[in-house]
Design a protein around this motif. Structure first.
Motif, short mmCIF file in Angstrom:
data_model
loop_
_atom_site.label_atom_id
_atom_site.label_comp_id
_atom_site.label_asym_id
_atom_site.label_seq_id
_atom_site.Cartn_x
_atom_site.Cartn_y
_atom_site.Cartn_z
N ASN A 480 1.56 7.36 -6.07
CA ASN A 480 0.68 6.78 -4.81
C ASN A 480 -0.08 5.67 -5.22
OD1 ASN A 480 -0.71 6.49 -2.44
ND2 ASN A 480 -1.55 8.65 -2.55
N VAL A 481 0.10 4.70 -5.03
CA VAL A 481 -0.73 3.09 -5.36
C VAL A 481 -1.69 3.07 -4.05
CG1 VAL A 481 -0.87 0.91 -5.66
CG2 VAL A 481 0.91 2.09 -6.56
N ASP A 482 -3.02 3.65 -4.08
CA ASP A 482 -3.82 3.78 -3.09
C ASP A 482 -4.75 2.83 -2.87
OD1 ASP A 482 -5.36 5.01 -0.80
OD2 ASP A 482 -5.19 6.93 -1.63
N ASP A 483 -4.50 1.68 -2.17
CA ASP A 483 -5.42 0.46 -2.13
C ASP A 483 -6.46 0.90 -1.11
OD1 ASP A 483 -4.08 -1.24 -3.80
OD2 ASP A 483 -2.73 -1.95 -2.21
N LYS A 484 -6.09 1.66 -0.17
CA LYS A 484 -7.22 2.19 0.68
C LYS A 484 -8.43 2.83 0.30
CE LYS A 484 -7.95 4.26 5.45
NZ LYS A 484 -7.15 5.06 6.42
N MET A 496 -11.76 -2.31 -9.21
CA MET A 496 -10.42 -1.82 -10.04
C MET A 496 -9.37 -2.84 -9.42
SD MET A 496 -10.96 2.24 -9.76
CE MET A 496 -12.39 2.84 -9.30
N ASP A 497 -8.39 -2.83 -10.51
CA ASP A 497 -7.08 -3.59 -10.15
C ASP A 497 -6.21 -2.70 -9.14
OD1 ASP A 497 -7.83 -6.03 -11.16
OD2 ASP A 497 -6.66 -5.36 -12.99
N ILE A 498 -5.88 -1.44 -9.95
CA ILE A 498 -4.99 -0.41 -9.27
C ILE A 498 -5.64 0.83 -9.40
CG2 ILE A 498 -2.64 0.55 -9.26
CD1 ILE A 498 -1.79 -2.20 -10.69
N LEU A 499 -5.18 1.75 -8.28
CA LEU A 499 -5.95 3.12 -8.29
C LEU A 499 -4.76 3.94 -7.81
CD1 LEU A 499 -9.04 4.81 -7.23
CD2 LEU A 499 -7.01 5.82 -6.36
N LEU A 500 -4.22 4.82 -9.02
CA LEU A 500 -3.14 5.94 -8.43
C LEU A 500 -3.71 7.18 -8.30
CD1 LEU A 500 -0.77 4.95 -11.75
CD2 LEU A 500 -0.83 3.76 -9.40
N ASN A 501 -3.58 7.52 -6.95
CA ASN A 501 -4.07 8.93 -6.44
C ASN A 501 -3.15 9.98 -6.63
OD1 ASN A 501 -5.31 10.78 -5.05
ND2 ASN A 501 -5.81 9.65 -3.29
#
Length: 614
Positions: A480-484, A496-501
């Motif tokens: 889940n690449v959670d941009d929100k 941050m570049d990418i956050l994986l939830n």
């Protein structure tokens, strides 16, 4: 097929001769001994226990010494190595069944004998189309070779050519402007040419380390890396497909003049003449520095002509170098880089679609490709099959006549204005898949290779593009690449570049870095950045399962500093490793990538791929 892939297919006995030669080179303290020792230090049992990727890397590090070793083998003038290597380095001959190789070898010997007879007749015939100056060149070389070979008989010794004599003979051939085919024909008009037993031929080549032979599959394999090395041994600076691509840009009168200079039948079609010129083994450097110009052409005009040929014909702008020689070397280097790159210029799906529609429009193409590339299989218009032979979309289109290309373009609604080949490649380009196939090139900010592979992008956009592609890969791995959520956490200072939830207040932080120079080595700067992200997440009561840093590669110092860091749960992931994990995941049983596999300091692709394939 790449060396690593071939080694994966073979048993230890089938690799043995090749490994022994590399081992012998290593024992002689080669130029890159320190880099080789670093690879071998992870193994207690030496080269035999090193994984296939690292065997491939070690071969690359010993390529200069391997070339010298093969050049020594060439000093045996009647070994037929020139004949055999000319067969196995042809486009399409890197994978062959034994009976197919036997047929090619037998045909080569028969053709050689016919050509020798024809050449001798031409030299004796006063009405021959050969010019007197050319006849003189051939006779000089033939007389010198005959003396070098037969003087031993006069001294009651076995007839052979010594290494000193051979070096003088080769220098003479170069100064007389003889092509490789000229040299071969004259050599074998003096030296006896006999057809050897095919099993002896295969064993000799295998023992030299230039081919692999699988008894189980009854198949010969020649690695792409070995083909490049063997070309250098034979003084062939570029592959046939790149030579053909260049020749097709020349005007017909120039092709006719080259054909005349090298005794090629003037009655042949322009395409047939081009193929004969390629077979002649004329130096690519000589072609672009001498043979395509009228006598008396100035150096300035030559450089201008070459620049136009590259810019307008080959779509290569800003050819490096100030001298003509530098510019030609730059072009050769460009072709070498294109050949080493595993990407195909359009996506694999696009390549398959193009082949299917080519077969519908041009039903004779399958047969023509089989003959051109000497392929044994019945149906060859398949992307994966052709890529194993290092045959790419552009190589296929270069073989098709202008008339047939026009028909194909009309049949498939392809843009008609401009360059036909470029229009076809653009039509079958699947942009997202194409970017993913060039993921590592984006990370390295390699604009030249990206352009060659059909991607037009500004350098300023590459950092963001690398991040976007990394997101696409992680989404495809089931994360889940959670941009929100990421945007809620980010501040003006910490982004941050990418956050994986992962849910339950657990996250993985992914940072992406592109590099232009080799070896990412700025650990102090990136660690401060990552620690600020870590503090930001901890303030929000989040558990950081892992921090991943994705870059094309990392220097040894960077890896060491990462190993010494005790404050972050940080792993290093190269772009190449992430791509290979992604490909393995697509074939696995998993719906979501098991993130517990991200547990090394430097992520080990081999271990993860094995786990996914269970």
């Amino acid at each position: 097929m790449k060396l690593e892939k071939i080694l994966d297919k073979l048993g230890s006995l089938e690799k043995n001769s090749f490994i022994k030669i590399i081992d012998h080179i290593i024992s002689k303290n080669p130029k890159n001994a320190k880099e080789i020792e670093k690879i071998l230090s992870s193994s207690d049992k030496g080269l035999k226990s090193v994984d296939n990727l690292n065997v491939s890397n070690i071969f690359s590090l010993t390529s200069n010494e391997f070339t010298e070793y093969l050049l020594c083998e060439f000093q045996e003038a009647n070994s037929q190595l020139d004949i055999l290597i000319d067969i196995i380095i042809r486009d399409g001959n890197c994978i062959m069944k034994q009976d197919w190789f036997s047929r090619l070898y037998e045909t080569e010997i028969k053709n050689l004998k016919v050509k020798i007879k024809n050449l001798n007749n031409e030299l004796e015939n006063e009405k021959s189309e050969l010019s007197e100056s050319r006849k003189r060149d051939y006779r000089i070389y033939k007389s010198c070779l005959s003396t070098a070979y037969n003087n031993d008989i006069a001294n009651n010794r076995e007839a052979k050519i010594s290494s000193d004599e051979l070096s003088i003979i080769l220098t003479l051939a170069k100064q007389l402007g003889l092509s490789q085919e000229d040299v071969k024909l004259i050599n074998y008009s003096i030296l006896p040419v006999k057809k050897a037993d095919i099993q002896d031929v295969i064993n000799n080549l295998k023992n030299l380390g230039v081919i692999f032979f699988s008894k189980k599959e009854n198949t010969i394999y020649v690695a792409d890396e070995m083909v490049s090395l063997l070309r250098k041994v034979r003084k062939k600076e570029v592959g046939e497909k790149f030579y053909r691509r260049t020749l097709k840009l020349l005007r017909e009168p120039i092709i006719n003049q080259i054909a005349k200079d090298h005794n090629i039948d003037r009655k042949l079609t322009i395409s047939q003449k081009i193929e004969e010129i390629i077979k002649e083994g004329i130096s690519f450097t000589d072609l672009l520095s001498i043979q395509i110009y009228k006598q008396g052409t100035t150096l300035t005009v030559k450089k201008k002509t070459l620049n136009e040929l590259c810019e307008k014909g080959l779509n290569i702008s800003n050819l490096k170098g100030s001298t003509l020689e530098d510019k030609i070397n730059s072009l050769i280097e460009h072709f070498e880089n294109v050949e080493k790159d595993e990407k195909v210029g359009i996506s694999i799906d696009g390549f398959d679609k193009m082949l299917t529609e080519l077969n519908q429009s041009l039903p004779k193409l399958n047969k023509e490709l089989k003959e051109q590339f000497e392929l044994q299989e019945e149906y060859v218009l398949n992307a994966d099959f052709l890529l194993n032979y290092n045959i790419k979309p552009r190589d296929i289109l270069d073989l098709i006549t202008k008339q047939d290309l026009s028909k194909f373009i009309k049949d498939n609604g392809i843009k008609q204005r401009g360059d036909d080949v470029l229009n076809i490649l653009e039509h079958y380009k699947d942009v997202e898949n194409l970017y993913l196939e060039n993921y590592e090139n984006v990370g390295y900010r390699n604009l030249n290779l990206l352009k060659e592979n059909g991607i037009s992008v500004k350098e300023s956009e590459l950092g963001l593009k690398f991040e976007e592609l990394t997101k696409v890969i992680f989404k495809s791995l089931g994360f889940n690449v959670d941009d929100k959520f990421k945007n809620q956490l980010n501040t003006q200072k910490d982004i941050m570049d990418i956050l994986l939830n992962l849910g339950n207040n657990e996250i993985i932080i992914v940072e992406c870095k592109t590099i232009k120079e080799k070896g990412y080595n700025k650990f102090s700067a990136v660690s401060r950045q990552l620690k600020s992200y870590q503090n930001l997440a901890l303030k929000n009561n989040l558990r950081i399962v892992k921090i991943l840093l994705v870059a094309p590669e990392f220097s040894d110092d960077f890896v060491y500093d990462c190993e010494m860091d005790t404050e972050m749960n940080l792993s290093l992931l190269t772009a190449s490793t992430l791509s290979k994990i992604f490909e393995a995941f697509k074939l696995s049983k998993y719906q979501e990538f098991p993130h517990v596999l991200f547990r090394d300091i430097v992520i080990n692709e081999e271990r993860i791929i094995k786990a996914l394939c269970k």
